[in-house]
Design a protein around this motif. Structure first.
Motif, mmCIF file in Angstrom:
data_model
loop_
_atom_site.group_PDB
_atom_site.id
_atom_site.type_symbol
_atom_site.label_atom_id
_atom_site.label_comp_id
_atom_site.label_asym_id
_atom_site.label_seq_id
_atom_site.Cartn_x
_atom_site.Cartn_y
_atom_site.Cartn_z
ATOM 1 N N LYS A 1 -8.307 -86.603 -79.592
ATOM 2 C CA LYS A 1 -6.911 -86.229 -79.343
ATOM 3 C C LYS A 1 -6.114 -87.436 -78.864
ATOM 4 C CE LYS A 1 -3.966 -82.910 -76.934
ATOM 5 N NZ LYS A 1 -3.926 -81.737 -76.020
ATOM 6 N N ARG A 2 -6.709 -88.214 -77.982
ATOM 7 C CA ARG A 2 -6.025 -89.383 -77.430
ATOM 8 C C ARG A 2 -5.806 -90.464 -78.489
ATOM 9 N NH1 ARG A 2 -9.389 -90.096 -73.814
ATOM 10 N NH2 ARG A 2 -10.703 -91.662 -74.804
ATOM 11 N N LYS A 3 -6.806 -90.691 -79.323
ATOM 12 C CA LYS A 3 -6.746 -91.813 -80.260
ATOM 13 C C LYS A 3 -6.179 -91.429 -81.623
ATOM 14 C CE LYS A 3 -9.502 -95.860 -81.523
ATOM 15 N NZ LYS A 3 -10.796 -96.564 -81.297
ATOM 16 N N TYR A 4 -6.379 -90.159 -82.034
ATOM 17 C CA TYR A 4 -5.985 -89.767 -83.392
ATOM 18 C C TYR A 4 -5.074 -88.536 -83.430
ATOM 19 C CZ TYR A 4 -9.873 -92.877 -84.472
ATOM 20 O OH TYR A 4 -10.720 -93.964 -84.540
ATOM 21 N N GLN A 5 -4.709 -88.020 -82.252
ATOM 22 C CA GLN A 5 -3.830 -86.851 -82.151
ATOM 23 C C GLN A 5 -4.393 -85.629 -82.881
ATOM 24 O OE1 GLN A 5 -2.219 -90.084 -83.149
ATOM 25 N NE2 GLN A 5 -2.492 -90.251 -80.925
ATOM 26 N N ILE A 6 -5.718 -85.525 -82.907
ATOM 27 C CA ILE A 6 -6.371 -84.347 -83.477
ATOM 28 C C ILE A 6 -6.660 -83.373 -82.337
ATOM 29 C CG2 ILE A 6 -8.409 -83.471 -84.668
ATOM 30 C CD1 ILE A 6 -8.643 -86.175 -86.051
ATOM 31 N N ASP A 7 -6.194 -82.155 -82.491
ATOM 32 C CA ASP A 7 -6.320 -81.171 -81.411
ATOM 33 C C ASP A 7 -7.130 -79.970 -81.890
ATOM 34 O OD1 ASP A 7 -6.037 -79.994 -78.987
ATOM 35 O OD2 ASP A 7 -3.920 -79.478 -79.203
ATOM 36 N N LYS A 8 -8.235 -79.696 -81.211
ATOM 37 C CA LYS A 8 -9.060 -78.534 -81.538
ATOM 38 C C LYS A 8 -9.310 -77.720 -80.279
ATOM 39 C CE LYS A 8 -11.560 -80.379 -85.562
ATOM 40 N NZ LYS A 8 -11.208 -79.310 -86.515
ATOM 41 N N ASP A 9 -9.579 -76.452 -80.470
ATOM 42 C CA ASP A 9 -9.796 -75.544 -79.344
ATOM 43 C C ASP A 9 -11.243 -75.645 -78.846
ATOM 44 O OD1 ASP A 9 -10.679 -72.578 -78.384
ATOM 45 O OD2 ASP A 9 -8.584 -73.010 -77.874
ATOM 46 N N THR A 10 -11.407 -76.089 -77.613
ATOM 47 C CA THR A 10 -12.745 -76.301 -77.059
ATOM 48 C C THR A 10 -13.549 -75.009 -77.002
ATOM 49 O OG1 THR A 10 -11.875 -78.096 -75.684
ATOM 50 C CG2 THR A 10 -14.033 -77.210 -75.088
ATOM 51 N N LYS A 11 -12.946 -73.944 -76.500
ATOM 52 C CA LYS A 11 -13.658 -72.673 -76.347
ATOM 53 C C LYS A 11 -14.136 -72.141 -77.695
ATOM 54 C CE LYS A 11 -13.074 -72.288 -71.882
ATOM 55 N NZ LYS A 11 -14.245 -72.390 -70.956
ATOM 56 N N GLU A 12 -13.312 -72.299 -78.704
ATOM 57 C CA GLU A 12 -13.680 -71.821 -80.038
ATOM 58 C C GLU A 12 -14.882 -72.594 -80.582
ATOM 59 O OE1 GLU A 12 -11.670 -71.850 -84.470
ATOM 60 O OE2 GLU A 12 -10.364 -71.432 -82.744
ATOM 61 N N ILE A 13 -14.877 -73.901 -80.375
ATOM 62 C CA ILE A 13 -15.991 -74.729 -80.851
ATOM 63 C C ILE A 13 -17.275 -74.384 -80.100
ATOM 64 C CG2 ILE A 13 -16.888 -77.088 -80.925
ATOM 65 C CD1 ILE A 13 -13.987 -77.978 -81.461
ATOM 66 N N ILE A 14 -17.176 -74.211 -78.792
ATOM 67 C CA ILE A 14 -18.345 -73.846 -77.987
ATOM 68 C C ILE A 14 -18.929 -72.524 -78.477
ATOM 69 C CG2 ILE A 14 -19.163 -73.209 -75.691
ATOM 70 C CD1 ILE A 14 -18.562 -76.146 -75.960
ATOM 71 N N SER A 15 -18.057 -71.576 -78.740
ATOM 72 C CA SER A 15 -18.500 -70.265 -79.220
ATOM 73 C C SER A 15 -19.217 -70.385 -80.561
ATOM 74 C CB SER A 15 -17.298 -69.329 -79.347
ATOM 75 O OG SER A 15 -17.691 -68.075 -79.859
ATOM 76 N N GLU A 16 -18.678 -71.206 -81.456
ATOM 77 C CA GLU A 16 -19.301 -71.391 -82.766
ATOM 78 C C GLU A 16 -20.687 -72.027 -82.634
ATOM 79 O OE1 GLU A 16 -16.623 -73.699 -85.079
ATOM 80 O OE2 GLU A 16 -15.145 -72.089 -85.317
ATOM 81 N N ILE A 17 -20.799 -73.010 -81.751
ATOM 82 C CA ILE A 17 -22.082 -73.695 -81.566
ATOM 83 C C ILE A 17 -23.121 -72.745 -80.980
ATOM 84 C CG2 ILE A 17 -23.272 -75.480 -80.225
ATOM 85 C CD1 ILE A 17 -20.711 -77.177 -80.462
ATOM 86 N N MET A 18 -22.723 -71.972 -79.979
ATOM 87 C CA MET A 18 -23.674 -71.120 -79.270
ATOM 88 C C MET A 18 -24.043 -69.864 -80.047
ATOM 89 S SD MET A 18 -22.319 -71.436 -75.323
ATOM 90 C CE MET A 18 -23.747 -70.537 -74.697
ATOM 91 N N ASN A 19 -23.171 -69.439 -80.947
ATOM 92 C CA ASN A 19 -23.413 -68.179 -81.655
ATOM 93 C C ASN A 19 -23.710 -68.371 -83.133
ATOM 94 O OD1 ASN A 19 -22.830 -66.449 -79.350
ATOM 95 N ND2 ASN A 19 -20.715 -67.131 -79.591
ATOM 96 N N ASN A 20 -23.917 -69.611 -83.527
ATOM 97 C CA ASN A 20 -24.170 -69.889 -84.945
ATOM 98 C C ASN A 20 -25.530 -69.327 -85.376
ATOM 99 O OD1 ASN A 20 -24.046 -70.861 -87.499
ATOM 100 N ND2 ASN A 20 -24.139 -73.027 -86.948
#
Length: 295
Positions: free
Chosen positions: A276-295
């Motif tokens: 986000k700081r270097k490339y202005q890419i913004d993703k939702d942390t909670k959503e990613i965590i959920s995907e990783i843990m529930n994949n």
């Protein structure tokens, strides 16, 4: 400095190495290894041992005390020497190059491994010395769950155990997860393939979205195998034209760890903040965590 260690290593004889090994063994049981125990292990006379110890102390291989008794500890250069002696004998390394990384808990050098059976070209490798316990035993015990409950431990125990843990997790993950291949481990030292590419924080990516997704994919692969890096950031992720590689694993935890979700979130947050700081890419942390843990 490793240059001094290598120079002194070439000048040492078998008696010097026996003394270092004797102190190493004694430190499993004593904070300061009694001179009598070293004498028993080395089978040297008192005068020979005294002469050799003075030289080792002068060369920063050993430190000594007279209170409350005459005792000795192996020092970093001495422990490095024992590891180097074993790695050279095994043929894992034949030369050591520049220091390429240093932190609170490790020192990393370039090294060379000769080809097996003298065929082919020498291979560039990475030689990593763990330094856990160098500053504060209490701090290390507080931040390393694998040291909890250990009433007596020396810095060499902490460093050796950290190296053993890192070696074990790298062998467990490779090649399914993108980590450098482990070539050897002795005491507090690891020898690994050179990580491919450059560190993420030093790199200007042409396709940052792809690399971010690849990093998160690797995090998910690690989680599927039952582990969390727990110290992941732009400072220990290498990027190259084909993908990424994760390094620095001594703080990993299993997914059953009581703070596993918190540590996973910290890893993901570190990565997302960088992009986000270097490339202005913004993703939702909670959503990613959920995907990783529930994949």
């Amino acid at each position: 400095m490793i240059d001094d260690v290598v120079k002194l290593f070439k000048e040492m004889d078998s008696k010097d190495l026996r003394i270092l090994a004797g102190i190493e063994i004694g430190m499993k049981h004593f904070e300061w290894v009694p001179a009598e125990d070293i004498m028993k292990y080395t089978r040297l006379s008192h005068s020979d041992l005294e002469f050799k110890l003075k030289k080792l102390i002068r060369n920063n291989m050993v430190i000594g005390t007279n209170q409350p008794y005459e005792g000795y500890q192996i020092y970093f250069d001495g422990y490095d020497t024992l590891a180097l002696n074993t790695l050279v004998k095994r043929g894992t390394i034949s030369a050591i190059g520049d220091e390429i990384g240093v932190g609170k808990e490790s020192v990393v050098h370039e090294a060379v491994k000769e080809p097996e059976l003298s065929f082919g070209e020498p291979q560039g490798v990475i030689l990593k010395f763990h330094r856990e316990g160098r500053t504060s035993f209490k701090s290390v015990k507080r931040t390393r769950s694998h040291l909890e409950g250990k009433e007596h431990f020396s810095w060499i125990y902490a460093a050796r155990l950290a190296a053993k843990r890192e070696a074990a997790i790298i062998k467990e993950l490779y090649p399914d997860v993108s980590v450098p291949k482990l070539l050897d481990n002795n005491r507090h030292a690891l020898v690994m393939d050179v990580a491919k590419g450059t560190l993420l924080y030093k790199t200007k990516l042409e396709d940052p979205e792809w690399f971010l997704n690849e990093i998160l994919r690797q995090v998910a692969l690690v989680y599927e195998k039952g582990y969390i890096h727990s110290d992941l950031s732009e400072y220990n992720i290498f990027v190259n034209e084909n993908g990424v590689q994760f390094i620095d694993w001594p703080q990993y935890v299993e997914v059953s760890h009581p703070h596993a979700e918190e540590l996973l979130e910290r890893d993901v947050t570190n990565v997302l903040k960088h992009f986000k700081r270097k490339y202005q890419i913004d993703k939702d942390t909670k959503e990613i965590i959920s995907e990783i843990m529930n994949n």
